[in-house]
Design a protein around this motif. Structure first.
Motif, PDB file in Angstrom:
ATOM      1  N   GLU A 168     -61.095   2.181 -25.669  1.00 65.55           N
ATOM      2  CA  GLU A 168     -60.627   2.568 -27.002  1.00 65.55           C
ATOM      3  C   GLU A 168     -59.117   2.421 -27.116  1.00 65.55           C
ATOM      4  O   GLU A 168     -58.597   1.894 -28.104  1.00 65.55           O
ATOM      5  CB  GLU A 168     -61.052   4.003 -27.319  1.00 65.55           C
ATOM      6  CG  GLU A 168     -62.551   4.159 -27.553  1.00 65.55           C
ATOM      7  CD  GLU A 168     -62.901   5.567 -28.006  1.00 65.55           C
ATOM      8  OE1 GLU A 168     -61.972   6.377 -28.224  1.00 65.55           O
ATOM      9  OE2 GLU A 168     -64.103   5.860 -28.128  1.00 65.55           O
ATOM     10  N   VAL A 169     -58.397   2.885 -26.112  1.00 62.46           N
ATOM     11  CA  VAL A 169     -56.930   2.781 -26.136  1.00 62.46           C
ATOM     12  C   VAL A 169     -56.504   1.327 -26.033  1.00 62.46           C
ATOM     13  O   VAL A 169     -55.623   0.857 -26.765  1.00 62.46           O
ATOM     14  CB  VAL A 169     -56.305   3.603 -24.990  1.00 62.46           C
ATOM     15  CG1 VAL A 169     -54.795   3.409 -24.946  1.00 62.46           C
ATOM     16  CG2 VAL A 169     -56.652   5.078 -25.148  1.00 62.46           C
ATOM     17  N   ILE A 170     -57.119   0.592 -25.114  1.00 64.23           N
ATOM     18  CA  ILE A 170     -56.764  -0.815 -24.906  1.00 64.23           C
ATOM     19  C   ILE A 170     -57.016  -1.625 -26.171  1.00 64.23           C
ATOM     20  O   ILE A 170     -56.180  -2.435 -26.593  1.00 64.23           O
ATOM     21  CB  ILE A 170     -57.554  -1.380 -23.718  1.00 64.23           C
ATOM     22  CG1 ILE A 170     -57.083  -0.737 -22.407  1.00 64.23           C
ATOM     23  CG2 ILE A 170     -57.421  -2.892 -23.634  1.00 64.23           C
ATOM     24  CD1 ILE A 170     -57.971  -1.026 -21.218  1.00 64.23           C
ATOM     25  N   ALA A 171     -58.160  -1.416 -26.806  1.00 61.12           N
ATOM     26  CA  ALA A 171     -58.481  -2.163 -28.018  1.00 61.12           C
ATOM     27  C   ALA A 171     -57.538  -1.806 -29.159  1.00 61.12           C
ATOM     28  O   ALA A 171     -57.136  -2.675 -29.946  1.00 61.12           O
ATOM     29  CB  ALA A 171     -59.931  -1.885 -28.419  1.00 61.12           C
ATOM     30  N   ARG A 172     -57.168  -0.544 -29.254  1.00 64.89           N
ATOM     31  CA  ARG A 172     -56.261  -0.126 -30.331  1.00 64.89           C
ATOM     32  C   ARG A 172     -54.903  -0.805 -30.186  1.00 64.89           C
ATOM     33  O   ARG A 172     -54.325  -1.278 -31.176  1.00 64.89           O
ATOM     34  CB  ARG A 172     -56.101   1.393 -30.323  1.00 64.89           C
ATOM     35  CG  ARG A 172     -55.256   1.916 -31.479  1.00 64.89           C
ATOM     36  CD  ARG A 172     -55.440   3.417 -31.669  1.00 64.89           C
ATOM     37  NE  ARG A 172     -55.015   4.177 -30.527  1.00 64.89           N
ATOM     38  CZ  ARG A 172     -55.836   4.888 -29.748  1.00 64.89           C
ATOM     39  NH1 ARG A 172     -57.138   4.891 -29.984  1.00 64.89           N
ATOM     40  NH2 ARG A 172     -55.366   5.563 -28.716  1.00 64.89           N
ATOM     41  N   ILE A 173     -54.416  -0.890 -28.957  1.00 66.14           N
ATOM     42  CA  ILE A 173     -53.132  -1.570 -28.730  1.00 66.14           C
ATOM     43  C   ILE A 173     -53.252  -3.049 -29.100  1.00 66.14           C
ATOM     44  O   ILE A 173     -52.366  -3.630 -29.729  1.00 66.14           O
ATOM     45  CB  ILE A 173     -52.684  -1.408 -27.267  1.00 66.14           C
ATOM     46  CG1 ILE A 173     -52.347   0.057 -26.976  1.00 66.14           C
ATOM     47  CG2 ILE A 173     -51.486  -2.300 -26.956  1.00 66.14           C
ATOM     48  CD1 ILE A 173     -52.070   0.349 -25.523  1.00 66.14           C
ATOM     49  N   TYR A 174     -54.377  -3.648 -28.733  1.00 65.22           N
ATOM     50  CA  TYR A 174     -54.547  -5.078 -28.983  1.00 65.22           C
ATOM     51  C   TYR A 174     -54.696  -5.397 -30.474  1.00 65.22           C
ATOM     52  O   TYR A 174     -54.072  -6.331 -30.983  1.00 65.22           O
ATOM     53  CB  TYR A 174     -55.772  -5.583 -28.228  1.00 65.22           C
ATOM     54  CG  TYR A 174     -56.005  -7.070 -28.361  1.00 65.22           C
ATOM     55  CD1 TYR A 174     -55.136  -7.986 -27.776  1.00 65.22           C
ATOM     56  CD2 TYR A 174     -57.106  -7.570 -29.061  1.00 65.22           C
ATOM     57  CE1 TYR A 174     -55.348  -9.353 -27.879  1.00 65.22           C
ATOM     58  CE2 TYR A 174     -57.323  -8.935 -29.166  1.00 65.22           C
ATOM     59  CZ  TYR A 174     -56.444  -9.818 -28.581  1.00 65.22           C
ATOM     60  OH  TYR A 174     -56.663 -11.168 -28.692  1.00 65.22           O
ATOM     61  N   PHE A 175     -55.502  -4.620 -31.180  1.00 65.69           N
ATOM     62  CA  PHE A 175     -55.813  -4.953 -32.560  1.00 65.69           C
ATOM     63  C   PHE A 175     -54.825  -4.367 -33.572  1.00 65.69           C
ATOM     64  O   PHE A 175     -54.690  -4.885 -34.680  1.00 65.69           O
ATOM     65  CB  PHE A 175     -57.230  -4.489 -32.913  1.00 65.69           C
ATOM     66  CG  PHE A 175     -58.304  -5.322 -32.262  1.00 65.69           C
ATOM     67  CD1 PHE A 175     -58.570  -6.607 -32.713  1.00 65.69           C
ATOM     68  CD2 PHE A 175     -59.032  -4.837 -31.192  1.00 65.69           C
ATOM     69  CE1 PHE A 175     -59.548  -7.394 -32.119  1.00 65.69           C
ATOM     70  CE2 PHE A 175     -60.010  -5.616 -30.588  1.00 65.69           C
ATOM     71  CZ  PHE A 175     -60.272  -6.894 -31.055  1.00 65.69           C
ATOM     72  N   LYS A 176     -54.121  -3.305 -33.194  1.00 62.43           N
ATOM     73  CA  LYS A 176     -53.265  -2.641 -34.176  1.00 62.43           C
ATOM     74  C   LYS A 176     -51.783  -2.655 -33.832  1.00 62.43           C
ATOM     75  O   LYS A 176     -50.951  -2.281 -34.661  1.00 62.43           O
ATOM     76  CB  LYS A 176     -53.729  -1.192 -34.368  1.00 62.43           C
ATOM     77  CG  LYS A 176     -55.127  -1.091 -34.979  1.00 62.43           C
ATOM     78  CD  LYS A 176     -55.491   0.348 -35.297  1.00 62.43           C
ATOM     79  CE  LYS A 176     -56.859   0.426 -35.972  1.00 62.43           C
ATOM     80  NZ  LYS A 176     -57.233   1.832 -36.310  1.00 62.43           N
TER      81      LYS A 176
END
Length: 252
Positions: A168-176
């Motif tokens: 969740e944290v990794i994806a948030r950094i990548y997409f946002k």
């Protein structure tokens, strides 16, 4: 703590094997790479903590059906064994005891050998640092976010595979957003020969060391930093491979 050049300890590595009916499914929910795409070549990957930072950095390959080999820094092997036992308590797979495996360079690429006679630690370290092939040790566990280390640019992350630890944290950094600090290959020299080699995880002001190796009158290193902070430490930026020169942000 900064280490005198003559006291820097070369890295040591261990291999362990995970095999069994649930090995693929279990690993798919743990590691950053898509397990279904693994082959016989070592792929850099990671297990992150819930804060999205790399707890275990390693290389993994699919050795056989339902069998995966993992190479990790020897000082992290016991902790990884404990992690696998904890999270895989109700899954059908077995984890072998860790055994030594030896760093070497074959056809110009850093890799590993089961034969100690092939070991060439210094060449492996130099080639790894020059190509962004970082290694996480006990001292640097939990320090770096995968995208900061350009793991996604080395095929070690999959943003479409579904949930895994820290996803969740990794994806948030990548997409946002995007990391403000990220991996660089640098050199520091002291003409007077007083330079020393920083330890993995050490902070040089606002620059954090991932790995370093001694050279004449200085050191070369992989570091995580904002580009503007490198000049503050009089660090010269060297070129990483083309694939790791791209922007760490998600392509628009």
């Amino acid at each position: 703590m900064t280490q005198p050049i003559n006291s820097v300890q070369p890295p040591q590595f261990s291999q362990l094997t995970i095999q069994g009916e649930d090995a693929e499914k279990f690993l798919q929910g743990q590691i950053t790479v898509d397990v279904t795409k693994l082959g016989l070549s070592y792929q850099a990957a990671a297990i992150s903590n819930l804060k999205g930072r790399i707890e275990f950095g390693f290389w993994i390959k699919k050795q056989d059906e339902k069998q995966y080999d993992i190479v990790i820094s020897a000082d992290c092997a016991d902790a990884l064994q404990a992690h696998l036992s904890k999270f895989g308590a109700f899954s059908k797979f077995e984890t072998s005891a860790s055994t030594p495996i030896y760093p070497c360079v074959l056809d110009g690429e850093p890799t590993f050998s089961h034969s100690e006679s092939n070991e060439d630690v210094q060449k492996w370290m130099g080639t790894s640092i020059a190509t962004g092939n970082y290694w996480i040790v006990a001292n640097s566990q939990g320090e770096f976010q995968p995208q900061e280390l350009r793991l996604h640019q080395r095929g070690g992350m999959d943003y479409d595979k579904g949930c895994y630890l820290g996803q969740e944290v990794i994806a948030r950094i990548y997409f946002k957003s995007a990391p403000k600090a990220f991996l660089h290959y640098v050199e520091s020299s002291d003409p007077k020969g007083h330079a020393s080699v920083p330890a993995a995880g050490e902070k040089l002001g606002k620059v954090q060391v991932v790995n370093a190796i001694a050279i004449e009158n200085g050191f070369r290193a992989l570091v995580v930093a904002r580009p503007e902070h490198l000049a503050d430490n009089k660090l010269s930026i060297l070129d990483l491979p083309d694939a790791l020169q791209a922007d760490v942000a998600r392509p628009q």
